[in-house]
Design an enzyme around this catalytic site. Structure first.
Site, mmCIF file in Angstrom:
data_model
loop_
_atom_site.group_PDB
_atom_site.id
_atom_site.type_symbol
_atom_site.label_atom_id
_atom_site.label_comp_id
_atom_site.label_asym_id
_atom_site.label_seq_id
_atom_site.Cartn_x
_atom_site.Cartn_y
_atom_site.Cartn_z
ATOM 1 N N ASN A 36 1.066 -1.431 0.281
ATOM 2 C CA ASN A 36 0.267 -0.270 -0.124
ATOM 3 C C ASN A 36 0.803 1.325 -0.172
ATOM 4 O OD1 ASN A 36 -1.784 2.055 2.636
ATOM 5 N ND2 ASN A 36 -2.655 1.411 0.150
ATOM 6 N N LYS A 229 4.853 3.339 17.612
ATOM 7 C CA LYS A 229 3.535 4.205 17.729
ATOM 8 C C LYS A 229 2.759 3.259 16.763
ATOM 9 C CE LYS A 229 3.258 4.495 12.606
ATOM 10 N NZ LYS A 229 1.719 4.194 12.443
HETATM 11 N N1 NAD Z 1 0.221 1.308 4.423
HETATM 12 C C1 NAD Z 1 0.286 2.753 5.109
HETATM 13 O O1 NAD Z 1 -0.315 3.626 5.087
HETATM 14 C C2 NAD Z 1 2.126 3.150 5.558
HETATM 15 C C3 NAD Z 1 2.502 4.638 6.000
HETATM 16 C C4 NAD Z 1 3.647 4.956 6.569
HETATM 17 C C5 NAD Z 1 4.368 3.870 6.645
HETATM 18 N N2 NAD Z 1 3.795 2.450 6.198
HETATM 19 C C6 NAD Z 1 5.288 1.176 6.121
HETATM 20 O O2 NAD Z 1 5.792 0.651 4.962
HETATM 21 C C7 NAD Z 1 6.033 -0.697 5.234
HETATM 22 C C8 NAD Z 1 5.657 -1.597 4.176
HETATM 23 O O3 NAD Z 1 4.071 -1.427 4.509
HETATM 24 P P1 NAD Z 1 2.926 -1.214 3.334
HETATM 25 O O4 NAD Z 1 1.520 -0.642 3.442
HETATM 26 O O5 NAD Z 1 3.838 -0.669 1.458
HETATM 27 O O6 NAD Z 1 2.752 -3.163 3.154
HETATM 28 P P2 NAD Z 1 1.720 -3.807 2.569
HETATM 29 O O7 NAD Z 1 1.187 -3.375 4.494
HETATM 30 O O8 NAD Z 1 0.866 -2.941 2.295
HETATM 31 O O9 NAD Z 1 1.738 -5.070 2.002
HETATM 32 C C9 NAD Z 1 1.592 -6.482 1.867
HETATM 33 C C10 NAD Z 1 3.388 -6.032 0.697
HETATM 34 O O10 NAD Z 1 4.238 -7.559 1.405
HETATM 35 C C11 NAD Z 1 4.577 -7.996 0.642
HETATM 36 N N3 NAD Z 1 4.716 -9.250 1.415
HETATM 37 C C12 NAD Z 1 3.957 -10.287 1.124
HETATM 38 N N4 NAD Z 1 4.836 -11.468 2.233
HETATM 39 C C13 NAD Z 1 5.908 -11.410 1.277
HETATM 40 C C14 NAD Z 1 7.407 -11.671 1.758
HETATM 41 N N5 NAD Z 1 7.586 -12.553 1.962
HETATM 42 N N6 NAD Z 1 8.182 -11.177 1.729
HETATM 43 C C15 NAD Z 1 8.258 -10.005 0.909
HETATM 44 N N7 NAD Z 1 7.369 -9.336 0.822
HETATM 45 C C16 NAD Z 1 6.363 -10.301 0.810
HETATM 46 C C17 NAD Z 1 3.484 -7.625 -0.565
HETATM 47 O O11 NAD Z 1 3.354 -8.415 -1.841
HETATM 48 C C18 NAD Z 1 2.985 -6.725 -0.155
HETATM 49 O O12 NAD Z 1 3.142 -6.279 -1.024
HETATM 50 C C19 NAD Z 1 5.754 -1.180 6.685
HETATM 51 O O13 NAD Z 1 6.961 -0.736 7.755
HETATM 52 C C20 NAD Z 1 4.539 -0.287 6.821
HETATM 53 O O14 NAD Z 1 4.874 -0.008 8.283
HETATM 54 C C21 NAD Z 1 3.562 1.723 6.168
HETATM 55 O O1 G3P Z 2 -1.898 1.724 8.842
HETATM 56 P P1 G3P Z 2 -0.653 1.612 10.157
HETATM 57 O O2 G3P Z 2 -1.425 1.268 11.095
HETATM 58 O O3 G3P Z 2 0.368 0.602 9.216
HETATM 59 O O4 G3P Z 2 -0.096 2.844 9.731
HETATM 60 C C1 G3P Z 2 -0.175 3.661 9.056
HETATM 61 C C2 G3P Z 2 1.217 4.694 8.482
HETATM 62 O O5 G3P Z 2 1.889 4.149 9.381
HETATM 63 C C3 G3P Z 2 0.908 6.037 9.662
HETATM 64 O O6 G3P Z 2 1.952 6.647 9.493
#
Ligand code: NAD
Ligand code: G3P
Length: 384
Positions: A36, A229
């Site tokens: 995401n 957080k």
């Molecule tokens: N989504 C948000 O709003 C948001 C915002 C800021 C930071 N983050 C951080 O970004 C990081 C990534 O989150 P995201 O939201 O992009 O991902 P996500 O949670 O939406 O998706 C999970 C991802 O993991 C992948 N995946 C599943 N199994 C896997 C494996 N064995 N090896 C490698 N990849 C695999 C999937 O293909 C997918 O791309 C996290 O640390 C999250 O805390 C997320």
């Molecule tokens: O949806 P969460 O709880 O993984 O939080 C998303 C981001 O880290 C917000 O900044």
């Protein structure tokens, strides 16, 4: 001590790169991860890379390959439609984003590597990258999480840096990806170790009129804010599931923030108080406790009285997206246990005990001999 916050000075289409190493050619960027936030990060970078003369237009995005219910491979679907239908449906990523399921191929020529996968997968990804990346590559981690090693916590930026022998800054903030995808205004914080030129390159690559990025010299502080957080967000979600109302949730955020600061400063004495007032600090805490995925799944967990597991609820509610808060609560608990500090961090400790079923969800707001009400104890407040 003077507070260091640097706003971006140069905009897309502005001056060419002034950095020291990769100057004759245009920089290439690869995003490692396509969930995401990974998809939204690729979209932002792609817009800026196309507009900045010092960047190659094409932005590669490594995809952990999977097959969609239609039988399509996710990578070919993204390249055909310019949309990540599974993790960011309805949003065009930009014609210059190229999805690649081959990790080694995706990073081969990259000058800049942006890591954005759930934290539990980073170590194995880095193992595959050893010897496969440019020696002068620079990294940025958008990953909120940490690993626990024998001698204590290891931040993800440090893991990347140590395993790959490259510099790694971080970018964290109040950044719910779906809101940024539709270009609603927000802020973010780049954390760096002192290389301001490198930090400014990351600021420039991410800044847009709707995404305002600042840099601070406190990589561990920024990263610990983003990591911890998520544990507080689990507590906030539990309170929502118990229908405790806004005052309780505000109390959880306040106490959580104190534990975040105390934990961070106990782990790294260099962590600055001012970092907690940046987007990566209090702003991320608020947005995650109001609208994040950790909050949402914890709410469902409390609503069913803890009868269904977090894993089951995560799979049902998030459909492939991943929570970071439950595993981070466990990792924090381990660190606290090794040091005999669990009583000083009653909120962090109670969240873990609830997640693993040793305490009921209601323990987050109850007082008993065995479940110290964190609002009364405020253990870590005595430290910082
Ligand atoms: N989504 C948000 O709003 C948001 C915002 C800021 C930071 N983050 C951080 O970004 C990081 C990534 O989150 P995201 O939201 O992009 O991902 P996500 O949670 O939406 O998706 C999970 C991802 O993991 C992948 N995946 C599943 N199994 C896997 C494996 N064995 N090896 C490698 N990849 C695999 C999937 O293909 C997918 O791309 C996290 O640390 C999250 O805390 C997320
Ligand atoms: O949806 P969460 O709880 O993984 O939080 C998303 C981001 O880290 C917000 O900044």
């Amino acid at each position: 001590m003077a507070r260091e916050t640097e706003r971006q000075g140069e905009t897309a289409g502005g001056a060419a790169d002034s950095g020291g190493t990769v100057e004759a050619r245009r920089r290439r960027v690869t995003v490692i991860g396509s969930g995401n936030w990974g998809s939204v990060a690729a979209k932002i970078i792609a817009t800026n890379a196309a507009a900045l003369p010092s960047y190659h237009d094409e932005v590669k995005m490594w995809v952990y390959e999977e097959t969609l219910p239609t039988g399509d491979k996710l990578t070919s679907y993204i390249n055909r439609t310019n949309e990540n239908v599974k993790y960011l449906p309805g949003i065009k990523l930009g014609p210059n984003v190229v999805a690649d399921p081959d990790l080694e191929h995706a990073v081969k020529d990259a000058d800049l590597l942006v890591f954005v996968t759930p934290h539990q997968f980073v170590e194995s990804i880095c193992r595959r990258l050893v010897g496969k990346i440019r020696r002068d590559a620079e990294a940025l981690s958008l990953i909120k999480g940490m690993e626990v090693k024998k001698d204590g916590p290891c931040m993800i930026s440090n893991l990347i840096s140590e395993m790959l022998g490259i510099n790694c800054c971080v970018l964290m903030g109040a950044n719910i990806a779906n809101e940024i995808a539709v270009e609603k205004f927000c802020e973010a914080t780049v954390g760096h170790k002192g290389d301001k030129e490198m930090a400014q390159r990351w600021v420039q690559l991410f800044s847009t009129p709707y995404f305002l990025v600042s840099a601070v010299q406190d990589v561990e502080g920024v990263e610990l804010c983003g990591t911890l957080k998520n544990v507080v967000a689990i507590a906030a979600g539990l309170a929502d599931g118990l229908e405790m109302g806004n005052n309780t949730k505000a109390a959880i955020m306040r106490i959580g923030l104190r534990e975040m600061r105390a934990f961070s400063k106990l782990m790294f004495s260099t962590v600055k108080d001012t970092t907690f007032f940046e987007s990566c600090g209090v702003a991320d805490l608020i947005t995650t406790c109001l609208g994040g995925r950790n909050r949402r799944v914890a709410e469902a967990f409390a609503k069913c009285g803890g009868k269904r597991s977090f894993d089951e609820l995560e799979a049902e509610l998030l459909r492939g997206q991943k929570l970071q808060g439950v595993s981070t609560a466990r990792e924090v608990y381990e660190v606290l246990g090794h040091r005999g500090w669990q009583e000083l961090f009653p909120l962090f400790t109670t969240v873990h005990e609830i997640c693993v079923g040793r305490l009921p969800p209601s323990a987050i707001v109850e007082y008993s001999e065995h479940t110290p009400n964190f609002a009364l104890v405020e253990g870590s407040a005595q430290l910082y």
